[in-house]
Design a protein around this motif. Structure first.
Motif, PDB file in Angstrom:
ATOM      1  N   UNK A 191       0.946  -1.159  -0.140  1.00 10.96           N
ATOM      2  CA  UNK A 191       0.043   0.032  -0.025  1.00 10.96           C
ATOM      3  C   UNK A 191       0.803   1.404  -0.026  1.00 10.96           C
ATOM      4  N   UNK A 192       1.900   1.380   0.940  1.00  9.06           N
ATOM      5  CA  UNK A 192       2.607   2.526   0.980  1.00  9.06           C
ATOM      6  C   UNK A 192       3.414   2.630  -0.305  1.00  9.06           C
ATOM      7  N   UNK A 193       4.146   1.549  -1.091  1.00 14.84           N
ATOM      8  CA  UNK A 193       4.856   1.720  -2.198  1.00 14.84           C
ATOM      9  C   UNK A 193       3.999   2.053  -3.339  1.00 14.84           C
ATOM     10  N   UNK A 194       2.772   1.607  -3.651  1.00 18.85           N
ATOM     11  CA  UNK A 194       1.717   1.935  -4.517  1.00 18.85           C
ATOM     12  C   UNK A 194       1.458   3.362  -4.351  1.00 18.85           C
ATOM     13  N   UNK A 195       1.156   3.560  -3.101  1.00 21.08           N
ATOM     14  CA  UNK A 195       0.505   5.081  -2.715  1.00 21.08           C
ATOM     15  C   UNK A 195       1.597   5.988  -3.279  1.00 21.08           C
ATOM     16  N   UNK A 196       2.916   5.843  -3.018  1.00 19.18           N
ATOM     17  CA  UNK A 196       4.049   6.694  -3.376  1.00 19.18           C
ATOM     18  C   UNK A 196       4.172   6.923  -4.721  1.00 19.18           C
ATOM     19  N   UNK A 197       4.104   5.652  -5.364  1.00 15.85           N
ATOM     20  CA  UNK A 197       4.217   5.850  -6.806  1.00 15.85           C
ATOM     21  C   UNK A 197       3.244   6.452  -7.525  1.00 15.85           C
ATOM     22  N   UNK A 198       1.849   6.203  -7.156  1.00 15.93           N
ATOM     23  CA  UNK A 198       0.690   6.909  -7.289  1.00 15.93           C
ATOM     24  C   UNK A 198       0.897   8.281  -7.486  1.00 15.93           C
ATOM     25  N   UNK A 199       1.472   8.827  -6.238  1.00 11.83           N
ATOM     26  CA  UNK A 199       1.571  10.427  -5.730  1.00 11.83           C
ATOM     27  C   UNK A 199       2.599  11.121  -6.899  1.00 11.83           C
ATOM     28  N   UNK A 200       3.450   9.986  -7.058  1.00  8.80           N
ATOM     29  CA  UNK A 200       4.827  10.799  -7.756  1.00  8.80           C
ATOM     30  C   UNK A 200       4.333  10.789  -9.068  1.00  8.80           C
ATOM     31  N   UNK A 201       3.473  10.011  -9.731  1.00 15.61           N
ATOM     32  CA  UNK A 201       2.720  10.238 -11.324  1.00 15.61           C
ATOM     33  C   UNK A 201       1.605  11.159 -11.399  1.00 15.61           C
ATOM     34  N   UNK A 202       0.730  11.130 -10.325  1.00 11.83           N
ATOM     35  CA  UNK A 202      -0.255  12.142 -10.486  1.00 11.83           C
ATOM     36  C   UNK A 202      -0.122  13.193  -9.920  1.00 11.83           C
ATOM     37  N   UNK A 347       9.932  11.544   2.964  1.00  9.70           N
ATOM     38  CA  UNK A 347       9.395  12.270   1.912  1.00  9.70           C
ATOM     39  C   UNK A 347       8.024  11.447   1.580  1.00  9.70           C
ATOM     40  N   UNK A 348       7.748  10.435   2.253  1.00  3.79           N
ATOM     41  CA  UNK A 348       6.546   9.673   1.694  1.00  3.79           C
ATOM     42  C   UNK A 348       5.310  10.450   2.206  1.00  3.79           C
ATOM     43  N   UNK A 349       4.309  10.606   1.353  1.00  2.33           N
ATOM     44  CA  UNK A 349       3.333  11.484   1.628  1.00  2.33           C
ATOM     45  C   UNK A 349       2.317  11.536   2.774  1.00  2.33           C
ATOM     46  N   UNK A 350       1.966  12.325   3.496  1.00  2.86           N
ATOM     47  CA  UNK A 350       1.334  12.302   4.560  1.00  2.86           C
ATOM     48  C   UNK A 350      -0.206  11.507   4.323  1.00  2.86           C
ATOM     49  N   UNK A 351      -0.689  11.829   3.247  1.00  2.00           N
ATOM     50  CA  UNK A 351      -1.834  10.910   3.150  1.00  2.00           C
ATOM     51  C   UNK A 351      -1.653   9.595   2.605  1.00  2.00           C
ATOM     52  N   UNK A 352      -0.474   9.282   2.347  1.00  2.00           N
ATOM     53  CA  UNK A 352      -0.189   7.703   2.315  1.00  2.00           C
ATOM     54  C   UNK A 352      -0.266   7.120   3.441  1.00  2.00           C
ATOM     55  N   UNK A 353       0.377   7.567   4.597  1.00  4.82           N
ATOM     56  CA  UNK A 353       0.889   7.166   5.784  1.00  4.82           C
ATOM     57  C   UNK A 353      -0.770   7.319   6.711  1.00  4.82           C
ATOM     58  N   UNK A 354      -1.402   8.330   6.193  1.00  3.00           N
ATOM     59  CA  UNK A 354      -2.922   8.290   6.786  1.00  3.00           C
ATOM     60  C   UNK A 354      -3.807   7.304   6.356  1.00  3.00           C
ATOM     61  N   UNK A 355      -3.373   6.790   5.175  1.00  2.76           N
ATOM     62  CA  UNK A 355      -4.499   5.614   4.565  1.00  2.76           C
ATOM     63  C   UNK A 355      -4.073   4.281   5.367  1.00  2.76           C
ATOM     64  N   UNK A 356      -2.819   4.239   5.253  1.00  4.36           N
ATOM     65  CA  UNK A 356      -2.339   2.932   6.052  1.00  4.36           C
ATOM     66  C   UNK A 356      -2.958   2.943   7.651  1.00  4.36           C
ATOM     67  N   UNK A 357      -2.886   4.201   8.194  1.00  7.82           N
ATOM     68  CA  UNK A 357      -2.990   4.282   9.677  1.00  7.82           C
ATOM     69  C   UNK A 357      -4.475   3.904   9.930  1.00  7.82           C
ATOM     70  N   UNK A 358      -5.250   4.087   9.064  1.00  8.38           N
ATOM     71  CA  UNK A 358      -6.584   4.116   9.051  1.00  8.38           C
ATOM     72  C   UNK A 358      -7.113   2.633   9.217  1.00  8.38           C
ATOM     73  N   UNK A 359      -6.200   1.879   8.359  1.00 10.95           N
ATOM     74  CA  UNK A 359      -6.575   0.372   8.487  1.00 10.95           C
ATOM     75  C   UNK A 359      -5.826  -0.207   9.724  1.00 10.95           C
ATOM     76  N   UNK A 360      -4.559   0.217  10.091  1.00  8.51           N
ATOM     77  CA  UNK A 360      -3.919  -0.359  11.331  1.00  8.51           C
ATOM     78  C   UNK A 360      -4.609  -0.088  12.621  1.00  8.51           C
ATOM     79  N   UNK A 361      -5.196   0.985  12.894  1.00 11.57           N
ATOM     80  CA  UNK A 361      -5.810   1.417  13.979  1.00 11.57           C
ATOM     81  C   UNK A 361      -6.974   0.880  14.021  1.00 11.57           C
TER      82      UNK A 361
END
Length: 448
Positions: A191-202, A347-361
């Protein structure tokens, strides 16, 4: 628990799986671990180093039976900032060191007194409610990370953040539920890797590569000791009686974080389906946390705590291997000396970390709900309903007591919502009649 659906603490996955599993734990803890030093004026590289060394010591002290990762504790942010501003960083770090000593003293008391008394004060209805609180108390923080940006010191909703976090959530869920084999074990990493790459592209403007380019490749050991570690600041105030008195503003925070430590141990016990209170023992986990916290204070890193994010990873992957946690700790130590990797991870975008945090918590909270079911807690009983209601609302709602601004010993100490809701639950259980109902049908039958 079937041996086919989990990897136990003494088992070591092959290297091809060990490396990504460990990196997944590194990513899970990284954001919060470096955020605390950034907020308090401490050094992020030192925080990574002390979290890694502290985790390795924790694994050793707990005999490799408790696969928790130790990162920076948020409970000390306010006291560190206040004491540092008024009396210098040396006094603040001395207070952090003393907090670790308090943990060790409490560990010795627990070893002498045993843990049977915990069964009387922490029945399933209290434990399950506290676990739910641990998972959901940071829900608002995770959602803010996933949906908002800060503009001119004001937090506002961002469609870009929502887009990035939703992609991260969807990919992580698919990886956890749909994928099979090894890929099903690293959904957070995927999730983090794909989220990072998606952010990089979009949305490439969301990632600052300039800081990565400017960061040094290697931070030398000599530079780390002279410019990053702060042990000389602690040494400078050891002989100052006023510094010791000031440090006592921070030290009592340990009594607050003890409740958080206990809650995390209970969650891990539930995830692993074994009684970690007895083996390796609460006294060992407390002592290990105390050693890590004292080490952080001496070197200039934040006090340590077991991380809910990493417990969430354990729950998803069912991989409890101490080797996985240990290698994640080694990576943290190494990355403390590699400036570009350190900066790249930041440099990992905050929304990426927020997305996985929603699942983990959320997964941690679900473990608490599962405990209600497994122990057959009856909410037709008003006593159980009231205890659970008080714990859940005060804990999730952020009910806390702050002595900030007061003069004297209690000044600048805050009893946070997790600790306070736990204390309220315990008090209600002890004073209300009908204690047997709090044990649930499953435990009640066992006691009979």
């Amino acid at each position: 628990m079937s041996a086919k659906n989990y990897v136990d603490v003494h088992e070591t996955p092959p290297v091809s799986r060990l490396l990504p599993l460990s990196i997944q734990h590194l990513f899970a803890m990284f954001g919060a671990t470096v955020l605390v030093p950034l907020l308090t004026g401490l050094d992020p590289a030192t925080a990574l180093f002390t979290s890694g060394v502290g985790t390795l010591l924790f694994l050793w002290i707990t005999k490799g039976k408790l696969p928790n990762y130790l990162g920076s504790s948020f409970a000390f942010i306010g006291p560190i900032i206040t004491v540092s501003a008024a009396h210098g960083i040396g006094a603040a770090l001395l207070g952090c060191f003393l907090s670790g000593i308090i943990y060790m003293i409490v560990a010795g008391i627990v070893k002498k007194a045993g843990v049977k008394w915990l069964d009387r004060v922490l029945p399933p209805v209290v434990i399950a409610s506290v676990i739910v609180v641990i998972g959901l108390s940071l829900a608002a923080t995770a959602v803010d990370m996933a949906t908002k940006v800060t503009v001119d010191d004001v937090s506002v909703i961002s469609l870009t953040s929502i887009e990035i976090s939703l992609v991260t959530i969807v990919v992580t869920v698919i990886a956890a539920v749909v994928l099979r084999g090894f890929f099903a074990l690293i959904p957070i990493l995927i999730g983090i890797v794909v989220g990072y790459l998606y952010t990089l592209l979009r949305h490439p403007d969301q990632i600052d590569f300039q800081k990565v380019a400017e960061a040094p490749w290697i931070i030398g050991f000599g530079e780390m000791f002279s410019n990053h570690f702060k042990f000389h600041e602690v040494y400078a105030v050891i002989g100052d009686p006023s510094a010791w008195i000031t440090a006592l503003i921070i030290a009592p925070v340990a009594f607050v974080t003890l409740a958080e430590h206990l809650g995390h141990l209970l969650v891990t016990s539930k995830v692993m389906d074994r009684d970690l209170m007895k083996d390796p023992g609460l006294h060992r986990s407390l002592f290990g946390d105390g050693v890590a916290t004292a080490l952080g204070g001496l070197l200039g890193g934040p006090p340590a705590t077991t991380y809910g994010e990493n417990i969430g990873v354990l729950a998803i992957t069912r991989v409890f291997s101490k080797a996985v946690i240990g290698l994640a700790a080694v990576f943290a130590i190494l990355f403390a000396f590699v400036g570009k990797i350190n900066t790249l991870l930041m440099s990992i975008p905050t929304p990426v970390l927020g997305g996985v945090s929603i699942i983990l918590f959320g997964i941690i909270a679900a473990q608490g709900l599962r405990m209600y079911v497994d122990n057959k807690i009856s909410f037709e009983n008003k006593r159980n309903m009231i205890i659970a209601a008080v714990i859940l609302v005060t804990g999730i709602g952020g009910y806390k007591i702050s002595f900030a601004g007061m003069e004297g010993f209690l000044g600048n100490i805050t009893i946070d919502n997790i600790a306070l809701s736990t204390f309220l639950g315990i008090i209600l259980h002890l004073i209300l009649p009908g204690k047997e109902s709090a044990m649930g049908e499953a435990d009640a039958k066992t006691q009979e």
